[in-house]
Design an enzyme around this catalytic site. Sequence first.
Site, PDB file in Angstrom:
ATOM      1  N   HIS A 204      10.983 117.194  21.954  1.00 18.08           N
ATOM      2  CA  HIS A 204      12.156 116.501  22.470  1.00 18.08           C
ATOM      3  C   HIS A 204      11.830 115.983  23.859  1.00 18.08           C
ATOM      4  CE1 HIS A 204      16.348 115.378  22.757  1.00 18.08           C
ATOM      5  NE2 HIS A 204      16.331 115.817  23.990  1.00 18.08           N
TER       6      HIS A 204
ATOM      7  N   ASP B 189      21.002 123.016  13.787  1.00 18.37           N
ATOM      8  CA  ASP B 189      21.719 122.592  14.990  1.00 18.37           C
ATOM      9  C   ASP B 189      20.812 121.694  15.823  1.00 18.37           C
ATOM     10  OD1 ASP B 189      24.007 124.118  14.366  1.00 18.37           O
ATOM     11  OD2 ASP B 189      23.049 125.911  15.179  1.00 18.37           O
ATOM     12  N   LEU B 190      21.201 120.466  16.039  1.00 15.02           N
ATOM     13  CA  LEU B 190      20.350 119.470  16.685  1.00 15.02           C
ATOM     14  C   LEU B 190      19.882 119.935  18.058  1.00 15.02           C
ATOM     15  CD1 LEU B 190      19.143 116.596  16.609  1.00 15.02           C
ATOM     16  CD2 LEU B 190      21.272 115.793  17.682  1.00 15.02           C
ATOM     17  N   ASP B 191      18.558 119.964  18.242  1.00 17.02           N
ATOM     18  CA  ASP B 191      17.925 120.272  19.531  1.00 17.02           C
ATOM     19  C   ASP B 191      18.310 121.653  20.065  1.00 17.02           C
ATOM     20  OD1 ASP B 191      16.701 117.783  19.509  1.00 17.02           O
ATOM     21  OD2 ASP B 191      18.302 116.826  20.637  1.00 17.02           O
ATOM     22  N   GLN B 192      18.640 122.577  19.180  1.00 21.55           N
ATOM     23  CA  GLN B 192      19.061 123.910  19.605  1.00 21.55           C
ATOM     24  C   GLN B 192      18.115 125.011  19.130  1.00 21.55           C
ATOM     25  OE1 GLN B 192      21.862 124.339  21.648  1.00 21.55           O
ATOM     26  NE2 GLN B 192      21.732 122.111  21.683  1.00 21.55           N
TER      27      GLN B 192
END
Length: 285
Positions: A193, A227-230
């Site tokens: 990311h 869970d997006l970017d978690q």
Amino acid sequence: MTSRTARLLITCPDKPGIVSAVSSFLYNHGANITDLDQHASAPEGGTYFMRLEFQTPHLDMSRQLLAQTFEERVARHYNMDWRISYADDVKKMAILVSKVDHALMELLWRWSSGALPCEITTVISNHDALAEAVGRFGVPFHVVPVNKDNKVEAEAKIQALLQGNDLVVLARYMQILSGDFVTGWPHRIINIHHSFLPAFVGANPYQQAYDKGVKLIGATAHYVTADLDQGPIIEQGVERVSHRESVETLRELGQNVERNVLARAVRWHLEDRVIVHGNKTIVFA
């Protein structure tokens, strides 16, 4: 020596005697310990983590029997979550990418020079822009277009291409994978990311960073979850910047951070240096 190396990863409740029990077991069966890292989450009553490397030429039993005996004589007593892997079982890795090539090229270059211990089996993209560049490395390249109308079918095609791989790396793959897709690859998808999470989640983080006037930009490699970017973070890096930098300069500096952060995270996973514990990682780098 690498081909003779085995790796043992352990997570368990902390109590006295773990190191002695593990090392004595391996010694008694002809293994030579060559590296050992450990961490306890608290002085008493915490969780214990271990990564251990040992050499296998003089083992007195098969790999299967070694695992079975370890479970019966050591792991069960200490309530261990554990696994043994062998360096000569080379992991197979696939890469997903869109149009931006810096992270992909870094992985391919390191792999071609012997710095990533894996077999890169395929590169999959939703565009054909990087086909020629990937072809120079002799790696199969597949295009699977994705849009809002064909996402289910596209993911099914990608899943078929990924079968037999041990690890999937998102090297700036600009599509959000569905929860059903991710569930089939627990802690086996690594994403880069282009921001220092948990800041600037989602799209266009360099513009977000510029708008906030940050003095540090960064990149984060993490396991992908629904869970997006978690997902659990494996590695991060930063670069100091000032008010003089434009959005484009921030992007250029950030891409250099991205390629190195991702390469380190991928190598650590391939070398079995990462233990996932809840939504955190223990990295014995």
